[in-house]
Design an enzyme around this catalytic site. Structure first.
Site, PDB file in Angstrom:
ATOM      1  N   HIS A 102      -5.333  -5.042  -2.180  1.00  0.00           N
ATOM      2  CA  HIS A 102      -6.276  -5.868  -0.982  1.00  0.00           C
ATOM      3  C   HIS A 102      -5.046  -6.152   0.021  1.00  0.00           C
ATOM      4  O   HIS A 102      -4.275  -6.891   0.006  1.00  0.00           O
ATOM      5  CB  HIS A 102      -7.191  -6.464  -1.592  1.00  0.00           C
ATOM      6  CG  HIS A 102      -8.533  -6.357  -1.602  1.00  0.00           C
ATOM      7  ND1 HIS A 102      -9.540  -6.902  -1.933  1.00  0.00           N
ATOM      8  CD2 HIS A 102      -8.779  -5.631  -2.656  1.00  0.00           C
ATOM      9  CE1 HIS A 102     -10.568  -6.370  -1.959  1.00  0.00           C
ATOM     10  NE2 HIS A 102     -10.171  -5.169  -2.683  1.00  0.00           N
ATOM     11  N   GLU A 103      -5.372  -5.618   1.232  1.00  0.00           N
ATOM     12  CA  GLU A 103      -4.733  -6.544   2.429  1.00  0.00           C
ATOM     13  C   GLU A 103      -3.079  -6.296   2.719  1.00  0.00           C
ATOM     14  O   GLU A 103      -2.196  -6.624   3.054  1.00  0.00           O
ATOM     15  CB  GLU A 103      -4.832  -8.141   2.728  1.00  0.00           C
ATOM     16  CG  GLU A 103      -5.681  -8.468   3.140  1.00  0.00           C
ATOM     17  CD  GLU A 103      -6.633  -9.366   2.377  1.00  0.00           C
ATOM     18  OE1 GLU A 103      -5.995  -9.191   0.607  1.00  0.00           O
ATOM     19  OE2 GLU A 103      -8.049  -9.359   1.949  1.00  0.00           O
ATOM     20  N   GLU A 113      -9.126  -4.652   9.099  1.00  0.00           N
ATOM     21  CA  GLU A 113     -10.600  -4.542   8.902  1.00  0.00           C
ATOM     22  C   GLU A 113     -11.723  -4.342   9.837  1.00  0.00           C
ATOM     23  O   GLU A 113     -12.296  -5.062  10.401  1.00  0.00           O
ATOM     24  CB  GLU A 113     -11.034  -6.299   7.696  1.00  0.00           C
ATOM     25  CG  GLU A 113     -10.075  -5.944   6.327  1.00  0.00           C
ATOM     26  CD  GLU A 113      -9.900  -6.538   5.492  1.00  0.00           C
ATOM     27  OE1 GLU A 113     -10.846  -7.956   5.463  1.00  0.00           O
ATOM     28  OE2 GLU A 113      -9.445  -6.913   4.412  1.00  0.00           O
ATOM     29  N   GLU A 118     -17.175  -6.369   1.422  1.00  0.00           N
ATOM     30  CA  GLU A 118     -17.681  -7.829   1.655  1.00  0.00           C
ATOM     31  C   GLU A 118     -18.107  -8.407   2.591  1.00  0.00           C
ATOM     32  O   GLU A 118     -18.374  -8.949   2.963  1.00  0.00           O
ATOM     33  CB  GLU A 118     -16.011  -8.635   0.946  1.00  0.00           C
ATOM     34  CG  GLU A 118     -15.035  -8.076   1.962  1.00  0.00           C
ATOM     35  CD  GLU A 118     -13.935  -8.644   2.239  1.00  0.00           C
ATOM     36  OE1 GLU A 118     -13.303  -8.666   0.942  1.00  0.00           O
ATOM     37  OE2 GLU A 118     -13.026  -8.990   2.256  1.00  0.00           O
ATOM     38  N   HIS A 164      -6.542 -11.111 -10.748  1.00  0.00           N
ATOM     39  CA  HIS A 164      -6.381 -11.635  -9.906  1.00  0.00           C
ATOM     40  C   HIS A 164      -5.001 -12.283  -8.987  1.00  0.00           C
ATOM     41  O   HIS A 164      -4.834 -13.633  -9.750  1.00  0.00           O
ATOM     42  CB  HIS A 164      -7.985 -12.112  -9.211  1.00  0.00           C
ATOM     43  CG  HIS A 164      -7.794 -12.284  -7.745  1.00  0.00           C
ATOM     44  ND1 HIS A 164      -8.244 -13.199  -6.827  1.00  0.00           N
ATOM     45  CD2 HIS A 164      -7.282 -11.147  -6.617  1.00  0.00           C
ATOM     46  CE1 HIS A 164      -8.160 -13.465  -5.501  1.00  0.00           C
ATOM     47  NE2 HIS A 164      -8.081 -12.270  -5.112  1.00  0.00           N
ATOM     48  N   HIS A 165      -4.243 -11.538  -7.967  1.00  0.00           N
ATOM     49  CA  HIS A 165      -3.682 -12.961  -7.260  1.00  0.00           C
ATOM     50  C   HIS A 165      -3.225 -12.524  -6.297  1.00  0.00           C
ATOM     51  O   HIS A 165      -3.060 -11.457  -5.595  1.00  0.00           O
ATOM     52  CB  HIS A 165      -2.054 -11.821  -8.293  1.00  0.00           C
ATOM     53  CG  HIS A 165      -1.966 -12.206  -9.268  1.00  0.00           C
ATOM     54  ND1 HIS A 165      -0.439 -11.477 -10.032  1.00  0.00           N
ATOM     55  CD2 HIS A 165      -1.948 -12.328  -9.975  1.00  0.00           C
ATOM     56  CE1 HIS A 165      -0.078 -11.529 -10.672  1.00  0.00           C
ATOM     57  NE2 HIS A 165      -0.677 -11.726 -11.680  1.00  0.00           N
ATOM     58  N   GLU A 166      -4.153 -13.815  -5.647  1.00  0.00           N
ATOM     59  CA  GLU A 166      -4.399 -13.889  -4.168  1.00  0.00           C
ATOM     60  C   GLU A 166      -2.894 -14.913  -3.687  1.00  0.00           C
ATOM     61  O   GLU A 166      -2.548 -15.485  -4.263  1.00  0.00           O
ATOM     62  CB  GLU A 166      -5.497 -14.780  -4.297  1.00  0.00           C
ATOM     63  CG  GLU A 166      -6.000 -14.891  -2.348  1.00  0.00           C
ATOM     64  CD  GLU A 166      -5.709 -13.594  -1.609  1.00  0.00           C
ATOM     65  OE1 GLU A 166      -5.987 -13.114  -1.535  1.00  0.00           O
ATOM     66  OE2 GLU A 166      -4.504 -13.900  -0.720  1.00  0.00           O
ATOM     67  N   GLU A 196      -7.951  -2.206  -1.378  1.00  0.00           N
ATOM     68  CA  GLU A 196      -9.113  -1.730  -0.171  1.00  0.00           C
ATOM     69  C   GLU A 196      -8.357  -1.923   1.417  1.00  0.00           C
ATOM     70  O   GLU A 196      -8.842  -0.546   1.990  1.00  0.00           O
ATOM     71  CB  GLU A 196      -9.144  -3.556   0.370  1.00  0.00           C
ATOM     72  CG  GLU A 196      -9.816  -4.246   1.390  1.00  0.00           C
ATOM     73  CD  GLU A 196     -10.269  -5.802   1.335  1.00  0.00           C
ATOM     74  OE1 GLU A 196     -11.204  -6.126   1.936  1.00  0.00           O
ATOM     75  OE2 GLU A 196      -9.324  -6.266   1.756  1.00  0.00           O
TER      76      GLU A 196
END
Ligand code: NOJ
Ligand code: CA
Length: 699
Positions: free
Chosen positions: A480-481, A169, A505, A410-412, A499
């Site tokens: 993401h990540e 990022e 963001e 969403h799974h963070e 992402e």
């Protein structure tokens, strides 16, 4: 159609000294492969009669043995392949996979070793990989190093981000071999990332020679192996592979037979060809999912942006950060009143999406575990089947269904990948039981297990495991990540987006300069679509937060163009419903723009400067055009000769007003309609940091 040109299996004697040449089907690229005096394989690449890649070594070294020297050529196969395949979604409805292949069989004695080097030379570049067959010695390798060199012939321009094992990022540097140390020195050390020091960069990266020739270096089909960074020798204009190790210093644990990912160079003297190239996808395996009817490109909104911009709003249900691990019953916690993932608020998003034909609504902060987020506890854990008490999941499930809107899960994981694997089946089953078909995953923080980095072999395996299990449950994924994409979305088309770069963001965290999105399609997007989160209409952060004076690097019209220049089958409309209600005529474009294409034409392109692209809707005869520029104003030339001859089209043009400017006047836009046909060349002004989006509909 597959044509076998020749298969040669010669005696070792004839071949050991022979250099091998192989050209691309159009002859523009010529690859030369040889074995030097030490028995080390060496390759070089010419483009249009001029050396582009100078001789560079190839090899692998493991604790058990080495594949670096002592080799002689004992055989080779060459073949020309010309075939076409149909992606489930993407920029084109069919992709031509046309190359000449050379498989070089190498053998070494004392100790016995065998290695195959497989090269594919396409009109738009080169791919090659190492194939390790079963050996006479050890078939379990503890791989330390990959030798692969990319040697260049001048102090070329480099477009790159710093080498990092954990994050990509970053903003892009436009630099050169000799100026690289200075360029990378400007980066602040990422708090949780382990930087590789001095002059290491990430792939995909882009290079531009003085001629100019553009070269994108990346990898394809990264599976069972760590991601590759590049160590740069700034004096020799050279780069070499730097595999992301685990924290024990091991790059990969391999069981033979094993094929490495492909090392890729996309090459052209026309920058537009770099954008159009499908080379990375072509080097991936065909789709492994038999029935793909459930994979559906989509637009979505999210209970998301208000958490980035609203200082007061949080993902957590309660402010009682010390709640865990003691607390097991979240119903005893008091809601903080500032938690947007609540039933009433989510209902509003569902209504708005339903009214405007947006397919899905993502809700972040719906589940237990966010209290730990703030304290970054060592054993943090999210529960993927435990909604907070103010998120009435059964009610919202039924409400969304009634309204014809899909909720997106969403799974963070907060980078606790080990725990996510343990919960995965339960989490996916919970999704299916509640009518969810798509999930956004996230890995913010230092990876658990602690031995691993975001892009080490273990995490590459984790990502593939998640995507395969998701396919078993017919679940689409936006990660993401995760390790940066390498075209695996061809093999697993349920991997709609990732992402894996600095996304939209960051407009709430200092901002992305307009040039950032003139860079990503040349680099990051070559691996696969990005969930960049376009559609930001309120670009001044002071609007959301008094005292915050940063601003997004964009005009409003440019945000519409991003739907074309940042193609993704999972495309967000990131702003708040209330902001879309303020600009309903501009929002109409987001409602109209498709997310899946039958054809794409790159009309103008220069890295870090500008991109103009036209795409044809997969489900109609409509064409759409997007044009963006960097911080400088520009007039795009949009040659409409791609339109069918003799047909009249109505062009609806969403453009920057004459006084628009990304910083001073970002929301000044105009919408006008003109009649056009294939003979028309539109001269389209773009403001500083601006853009234009055009819908072309047959009359
Ligand atoms: C970082 C992701 O990129 C962002 O989209 C997400 O909202 C946060 N993590 C929280 O999961
Ligand atoms: Ca992120």
């Amino acid at each position: 159609m597959m044509k076998i040109l020749m298969t040669l299996l010669m005696s070792a004697a004839t071949l050991s000294a022979a250099a091998v040449d192989i050209s691309s089907p159009d002859g523009a690229l010529r690859l030369n492969v040889d074995v030097d005096a030490a028995g080390t394989p060496v390759y070089s690449l010419d483009y249009k009669g001029k050396q582009l890649v100078a001789p560079g070594k190839l090899g692998l070294s493991a604790d058990e043995t080495r594949f670096t020297d002592g080799f002689r050529i004992v055989g080779m196969d060459t073949v020309t392949v010309d075939r076409t395949w149909k992606p489930v979604w993407g920029e084109y409805d069919k992709v031509r996979d046309h190359f000449r292949e050379l498989a070089l069989h190498l053998r070494a004695e004392n100790p016995d070793r065998e290695l195959i080097l497989r090269f594919r030379v396409f009109n738009d570049g080169l791919g090659f990989r190492y194939e390790l067959p079963v050996q006479k010695g050890s078939n379990y390798l503890t791989l330390r190093d990959e030798l692969t060199e990319f040697n260049f012939t001048g102090d070329h321009k480099l477009y790159c981000i710093p080498g990092d094992y954990d994050t990509d990022e970053y903003l892009w540097s436009e630099t050169s071999f000799s100026a690289l140390p200075q360029a990378l020195g400007n980066y602040r050390r990422h708090s949780e990332a382990q930087r590789t020091g001095g002059t290491t960069i990430q792939t995909p990266m882009l290079m531009k020679t003085a001629d100019p020739v553009y070269v994108n270096i990346h990898e394809a089909a990264l599976d069972g192996y760590p991601a590759m960074l590049l160590d740069v020798d700034t004096e020799k204009n050279a780069m070499s592979a730097h595999l992301v190790p685990d924290r024990l210093g091991v790059s990969a644990y391999l069981q033979l037979p094993f094929n490495t990912p492909w090392r890729t160079l996309i090459v052209s003297d026309d920058a537009r060809d770099i954008l159009a190239s499908q080379l990375v996808l072509n080097l991936n395996e065909p789709c492994k999912i038999e029935d793909t009817s459930w994979i559906k490109p989509m637009k979505f909104m999210g209970v998301w942006w208000e958490m980035f911009t609203g200082n007061q709003k949080t993902w957590a249900y309660s402010d009682d950060y010390l709640a865990k691990p003691g607390v097991t019953d979240y119903s005893k916690l008091k809601p903080n009143g500032r938690h947007p993932a609540n039933t009433e608020n989510v209902k509003k998003y569902i209504d708005f999406a339903a009214d405007n034909g947006i397919d899905g609504v993502l809700v972040e902060g719906w589940n237990e575990g966010w209290e730990d987020w703030a304290s970054f506890r060592k054993n943090r854990q999210f529960l993927f089947d435990k909604p907070y008490p103010d998120f009435d999941l059964p009610y919202l499930r039924d409400y969304a269904k009634e309204k014809g809107v899909k909720l997106i899960m969403h799974h963070e994981t907060a980078a606790n990948a080990a725990d996510y694997e343990l919960q995965l089946d339960r989490a996916f089953q919970f999704m299916k039981d509640n009518n969810y078909d798509a999930v956004k995953t996230g890995y913010v923080g230092a990876i658990i297990p602690r031995s691993e980095h975001h892009t080490s072999q273990w995490m590459v395996d984790h990502a593939r495991h998640v995507i395969e299990r998701a396919a078993d449950y017919k679940i689409m994924v936006d990660s993401h990540e995760a390790p940066r994409p390498t075209g695996l979305c061809r093999t697993y088309p349920n991997w709609l987006a990732q992402e894996s770069a600095r996304g939209g963001e960051f407009e709430s965290m200092g901002g992305n300069p307009p040039s950032h999105t003139c860079m990503l399609p040349f680099t990051r997007l070559k691996g696969g679509p990005m969930d960049y989160t376009p559609g930001l209409f309120e670009t001044r952060m002071s609007y959301y937060n008094e005292g915050k004076d940063s601003q997004a690097g964009t005009t409003l019209a440019r945000q519409l163009a991003l739907y074309l220049t940042m193609p993704s089958p999972m495309q967000m409309a990131c702003d708040l419903p209330e902001n879309y209600q303020r600009f309903p005529d501009a929002f109409q474009f987001i409602k109209d723009v498709p997310v899946d294409w039958s054809d794409s034409k790159y009309l103008e392109a220069e890295p870090n400067r500008y991109i103009t692209v036209a795409r044809r809707d997969k489900n109609s005869d409509d064409w759409f055009v997007g044009a963006i520029t960097d911080e400088n104003p520009r007039t795009a030339t949009i040659d409409l000769s791609f339109l069918p001859k003799g047909e009249k089209f109505e062009a609806t043009i969403y453009e920057d007003a004459p006084d628009a400017h990304w910083k001073d006047n970002p929301q000044a836009y105009r919408i006008r309609k003109v009649e056009v046909d294939s003979r028309k060349k539109l001269k389209q002004p773009l403001a500083a940091g601006g853009g234009a989006a055009i819908m072309l509909r047959k009359k």
